[in-house]
Design a protein around this motif. Structure first.
Motif, PDB file in Angstrom:
ATOM      1  N   ALA A  42     -49.687 -38.981  18.851  1.00  0.00           N
ATOM      2  CA  ALA A  42     -49.887 -37.822  17.967  1.00  0.00           C
ATOM      3  C   ALA A  42     -48.811 -36.768  18.202  1.00  0.00           C
ATOM      4  CB  ALA A  42     -51.270 -37.234  18.192  1.00  0.00           C
ATOM      5  N   ASP A  43     -47.812 -37.098  19.002  1.00  0.00           N
ATOM      6  CA  ASP A  43     -46.694 -36.186  19.278  1.00  0.00           C
ATOM      7  C   ASP A  43     -47.115 -34.980  20.114  1.00  0.00           C
ATOM      8  OD1 ASP A  43     -44.011 -35.330  19.127  1.00  0.00           O
ATOM      9  OD2 ASP A  43     -44.416 -34.079  17.391  1.00  0.00           O
ATOM     10  N   VAL A  44     -48.082 -35.192  21.003  1.00  0.00           N
ATOM     11  CA  VAL A  44     -48.447 -34.100  21.903  1.00  0.00           C
ATOM     12  C   VAL A  44     -47.434 -34.097  23.052  1.00  0.00           C
ATOM     13  CG1 VAL A  44     -50.249 -33.142  23.390  1.00  0.00           C
ATOM     14  CG2 VAL A  44     -50.878 -34.338  21.290  1.00  0.00           C
ATOM     15  N   ASN A  45     -47.079 -32.903  23.478  1.00  0.00           N
ATOM     16  CA  ASN A  45     -46.103 -32.734  24.567  1.00  0.00           C
ATOM     17  C   ASN A  45     -46.526 -33.540  25.803  1.00  0.00           C
ATOM     18  OD1 ASN A  45     -45.526 -31.130  27.178  1.00  0.00           O
ATOM     19  ND2 ASN A  45     -43.980 -30.412  25.746  1.00  0.00           N
ATOM     20  N   ILE A  46     -45.596 -34.256  26.391  1.00  0.00           N
ATOM     21  CA  ILE A  46     -45.905 -35.177  27.487  1.00  0.00           C
ATOM     22  C   ILE A  46     -46.543 -34.489  28.691  1.00  0.00           C
ATOM     23  CG2 ILE A  46     -43.451 -35.110  28.181  1.00  0.00           C
ATOM     24  CD1 ILE A  46     -45.060 -38.298  28.779  1.00  0.00           C
ATOM     25  N   LYS A  47     -46.067 -33.303  28.996  1.00  0.00           N
ATOM     26  CA  LYS A  47     -46.615 -32.565  30.144  1.00  0.00           C
ATOM     27  C   LYS A  47     -48.081 -32.204  29.883  1.00  0.00           C
ATOM     28  CE  LYS A  47     -45.367 -28.692  32.331  1.00  0.00           C
ATOM     29  NZ  LYS A  47     -44.971 -27.425  31.750  1.00  0.00           N
ATOM     30  N   VAL A  48     -48.326 -31.802  28.652  1.00  0.00           N
ATOM     31  CA  VAL A  48     -49.683 -31.433  28.257  1.00  0.00           C
ATOM     32  C   VAL A  48     -50.594 -32.654  28.355  1.00  0.00           C
ATOM     33  CG1 VAL A  48     -51.094 -30.529  26.372  1.00  0.00           C
ATOM     34  CG2 VAL A  48     -48.788 -29.636  26.717  1.00  0.00           C
ATOM     35  N   VAL A  49     -50.090 -33.789  27.907  1.00  0.00           N
ATOM     36  CA  VAL A  49     -50.882 -35.018  27.934  1.00  0.00           C
ATOM     37  C   VAL A  49     -51.236 -35.386  29.374  1.00  0.00           C
ATOM     38  CG1 VAL A  49     -50.879 -37.495  27.445  1.00  0.00           C
ATOM     39  CG2 VAL A  49     -49.861 -35.912  25.806  1.00  0.00           C
ATOM     40  N   LYS A  50     -50.262 -35.327  30.251  1.00  0.00           N
ATOM     41  CA  LYS A  50     -50.488 -35.717  31.645  1.00  0.00           C
ATOM     42  C   LYS A  50     -51.544 -34.836  32.299  1.00  0.00           C
ATOM     43  CE  LYS A  50     -46.337 -38.165  32.874  1.00  0.00           C
ATOM     44  NZ  LYS A  50     -44.963 -38.058  33.334  1.00  0.00           N
ATOM     45  N   GLU A  51     -51.411 -33.528  32.095  1.00  0.00           N
ATOM     46  CA  GLU A  51     -52.385 -32.620  32.701  1.00  0.00           C
ATOM     47  C   GLU A  51     -53.769 -32.835  32.113  1.00  0.00           C
ATOM     48  OE1 GLU A  51     -51.240 -28.482  32.891  1.00  0.00           O
ATOM     49  OE2 GLU A  51     -49.187 -29.092  33.374  1.00  0.00           O
ATOM     50  N   PHE A  52     -53.787 -33.060  30.813  1.00  0.00           N
ATOM     51  CA  PHE A  52     -55.063 -33.272  30.127  1.00  0.00           C
ATOM     52  C   PHE A  52     -55.775 -34.501  30.690  1.00  0.00           C
ATOM     53  CE2 PHE A  52     -57.428 -35.416  26.745  1.00  0.00           C
ATOM     54  CZ  PHE A  52     -58.290 -34.408  26.338  1.00  0.00           C
ATOM     55  N   VAL A  53     -55.039 -35.604  30.765  1.00  0.00           N
ATOM     56  CA  VAL A  53     -55.626 -36.860  31.243  1.00  0.00           C
ATOM     57  C   VAL A  53     -56.086 -36.707  32.703  1.00  0.00           C
ATOM     58  CG1 VAL A  53     -55.072 -39.253  31.809  1.00  0.00           C
ATOM     59  CG2 VAL A  53     -54.460 -38.338  29.581  1.00  0.00           C
ATOM     60  N   ALA A  54     -55.304 -35.999  33.494  1.00  0.00           N
ATOM     61  CA  ALA A  54     -55.685 -35.805  34.897  1.00  0.00           C
ATOM     62  C   ALA A  54     -57.004 -35.024  34.993  1.00  0.00           C
ATOM     63  CB  ALA A  54     -54.566 -35.058  35.640  1.00  0.00           C
ATOM     64  N   ARG A  55     -57.123 -33.993  34.185  1.00  0.00           N
ATOM     65  CA  ARG A  55     -58.353 -33.175  34.242  1.00  0.00           C
ATOM     66  C   ARG A  55     -59.566 -33.943  33.766  1.00  0.00           C
ATOM     67  NH1 ARG A  55     -55.534 -28.892  32.418  1.00  0.00           N
ATOM     68  NH2 ARG A  55     -56.252 -29.327  30.318  1.00  0.00           N
ATOM     69  N   VAL A  56     -59.387 -34.665  32.648  1.00  0.00           N
ATOM     70  CA  VAL A  56     -60.525 -35.426  32.122  1.00  0.00           C
ATOM     71  C   VAL A  56     -60.925 -36.506  33.133  1.00  0.00           C
ATOM     72  CG1 VAL A  56     -61.329 -36.962  30.283  1.00  0.00           C
ATOM     73  CG2 VAL A  56     -59.944 -34.967  29.712  1.00  0.00           C
ATOM     74  N   SER A  57     -59.941 -37.186  33.706  1.00  0.00           N
ATOM     75  CA  SER A  57     -60.247 -38.262  34.661  1.00  0.00           C
ATOM     76  C   SER A  57     -61.038 -37.708  35.844  1.00  0.00           C
ATOM     77  CB  SER A  57     -58.975 -38.892  35.205  1.00  0.00           C
ATOM     78  OG  SER A  57     -58.197 -39.364  34.155  1.00  0.00           O
ATOM     79  N   GLU A  58     -60.564 -36.585  36.357  1.00  0.00           N
ATOM     80  CA  GLU A  58     -61.213 -35.985  37.518  1.00  0.00           C
ATOM     81  C   GLU A  58     -62.682 -35.684  37.233  1.00  0.00           C
ATOM     82  OE1 GLU A  58     -60.583 -31.921  40.005  1.00  0.00           O
ATOM     83  OE2 GLU A  58     -58.831 -32.795  39.022  1.00  0.00           O
ATOM     84  N   ARG A  59     -62.918 -35.118  36.060  1.00  0.00           N
ATOM     85  CA  ARG A  59     -64.303 -34.789  35.703  1.00  0.00           C
ATOM     86  C   ARG A  59     -65.112 -36.042  35.396  1.00  0.00           C
ATOM     87  NH1 ARG A  59     -64.653 -30.341  31.159  1.00  0.00           N
ATOM     88  NH2 ARG A  59     -66.864 -30.740  31.540  1.00  0.00           N
ATOM     89  N   ALA A  60     -64.482 -37.046  34.786  1.00  0.00           N
ATOM     90  CA  ALA A  60     -65.213 -38.237  34.349  1.00  0.00           C
ATOM     91  C   ALA A  60     -65.635 -39.106  35.524  1.00  0.00           C
ATOM     92  CB  ALA A  60     -64.360 -39.039  33.375  1.00  0.00           C
TER      93      ALA A  60
END
Ligand code: GDP
Length: 296
Positions: A42-60
C-alpha cells in the motif's frame, strides 16, 4: 476512497488465524509477515511498517483466550487500534486564536489542490457560522487569484486580493487588518505553490509567517502521490514548521500510503481530507473511522 487491495490482503492474513483456539508465536509471525507485505504494497513508509508490525506482534503474543473474542478477533482489534494510533489516534482540530482573527496559512506544492481546498475550508467554517476571509497571496499566477475568487463566490466567502505589484507579505498583513476591522474571525491565506520546494518558496513562506504570525500552518498534499507527499510534508515541516496536514484527492487514492505514513513520519497530524472535486467534498479526518474502513 477504498483501499480494496490493502483491505483484501489484511483480511487474507487474518483469515488464517480464524478457527484457532490459541495462537502460537509462529501463527502470529506468519500473520505479521503478511500484514507487513500488505502495508508495503500500500506504499506505507518502510520505517512506519516495521514499527507497526513490531508493536502489533508484541501485543499479540501476550493475548489470552477470552470468552468474548477469539484470538483472531483480538489480533484484528489490536491492528485496528495500532492503525488508528499510526494516523494520530484522535481527531486534531485546527487551533483557534483567543484574540481573533484565527489566521490559517495554507501552503503546498502547485497542483496539490491548495487553492480549491482553501476555498472549501473557508466554506466549512462559514457553515459553522464563522465569518471567514479568503486571501489571495499567490501573486505570481493571475489565474490563482481568479480561481480563489471563483471558489470564494461559490462558498459565499469574501476574497481579499492585493494591489497590482503588491508583495504577498504586504497583502497578508493588510488582509489581517482588514479582517479585524470587518469582524472576520478566520483568515485563510492562500500562499503561492511551486512545482518543487525551493529556496525562493521557503523564503517567501517564512516571511509571511514572520509577518502575520499565523495561528495555524496547514500543508496541502496530494494523497495520490503516496510517499512523495510524505517526503514533501517532511521537507515543509523542517523548513517552515507546519501544524497539520490537509490530505487531498483521497477519493482517487487506492493505496493509502500517504494517509498511513504521514503522521508517523512528520509528527504532524492530518486534520482534513479532500474527498472530491465538489466544494462540499472536505471532511475532518477521523483516524478511527479510517482504520475501520481499511479493515473493511
Ligand atoms: P493548487 O495548485 O495546489 O492550488 O491546486 P488546485 O486547487 O488548483 O487543484 C488542482 C486540481 O486538483 C483541481 O483540478 C482540483 O479540482 C483538484 N482537486 C483538489 N482537491 C481535490 C480532491 O480532494 N479530490 C479530487 N478528485 N480532486 C481535487
Amino acid at each position: 476512497m477504498g483501499f480494496e487491495s490493502l483491505t483484501e490482503k489484511l483480511s487474507a492474513a487474518f483469515k488464517k488465524l480464524k478457527n484457532k483456539g490459541k495462537l502460537t508465536p509462529a501463527d502470529i509471525k506468519e500473520a505479521m509477515r503478511e500484514v507487513k507485505l500488505a502495508l508495503l504494497g500500500a506504499d506505507v513508509n518502510i520505517k512506519v511498517v516495521k514499527e507497526f508490525v513490531a508493536r502489533v506482534s508484541e501485543r499479540a503474543v501476550g493475548i489470552e483466550v477470552l470468552e468474548s473474542l477469539t484470538p483472531a478477533q483480538q489480533v484484528i482489534k489490536i491492528v485496528n487500534e495500532e492503525l488508528c494510533q499510526m494516523m494520530g489516534g484522535s481527531v486534531s482540530k485546527i487551533k483557534v486564536s483567543s484574540s481573533p482573527p484565527t489566521i490559517v496559512m495554507m501552503t503546498g506544492l502547485q497542483g496539490a489542490g491548495k487553492t480549491t481546498q482553501t476555498g472549501k475550508l473557508a466554506g466549512l467554517y462559514k457553515k459553522q457560522n464563522k465569518r471567514p476571509l479568503l486571501v489571495a497571496c499567490d501573486v505570481y499566477r493571475p489565474a490563482a487569484i481568479k480561481q480563489l475568487q471563483v471558489v470564494g463566490e461559490q462558498v459565499g466567502v469574501p476574497v481579499f486580493a492585493g494591489e497590482q505589484g503588491e508583495s504577498p507579505v504586504s497583502i497578508a498583513k493588510r488582509a489581517v487588518e482588514h479582517a479585524k476591522r470587518h469582524g472576520n474571525d478566520f483568515v485563510f491565506l492562500d500562499t503561492a505553490g511551486r512545482l518543487h520546494i525551493d529556496e525562493v518558496l521557503i523564503e517567501e513562506l517564512k516571511n509571511i509567517k514572520q509577518a502575520v504570525n499565523p495561528t495555524e500552518i496547514l500543508l496541502v498534499v496530494d494523497a495520490m502521490t503516496g510517499q512523495d507527499a510524505v517526503n514533501a510534508a517532511a521537507a515543509f515541516n523542517e523548513a517552515i514548521g507546519i501544524d497539520g496536514i490537509l490530505l487531498t484527492k483521497m477519493d482517487g487514492d487506492t493505496r493509502g500510503g500517504a494517509a498511513l505514513s504521514v503522521k508517523h513520519v512528520t509528527g504532524k497530524p492530518i486534520k482534513f481530507i479532500g474527498v472530491g472535486e465538489k466544494l462540499s467534498d472536505i471532511e475532518e479526518f477521523h483516524p478511527d473511522r479510517m482504520a475501520s474502513r481499511i479493515l473493511g
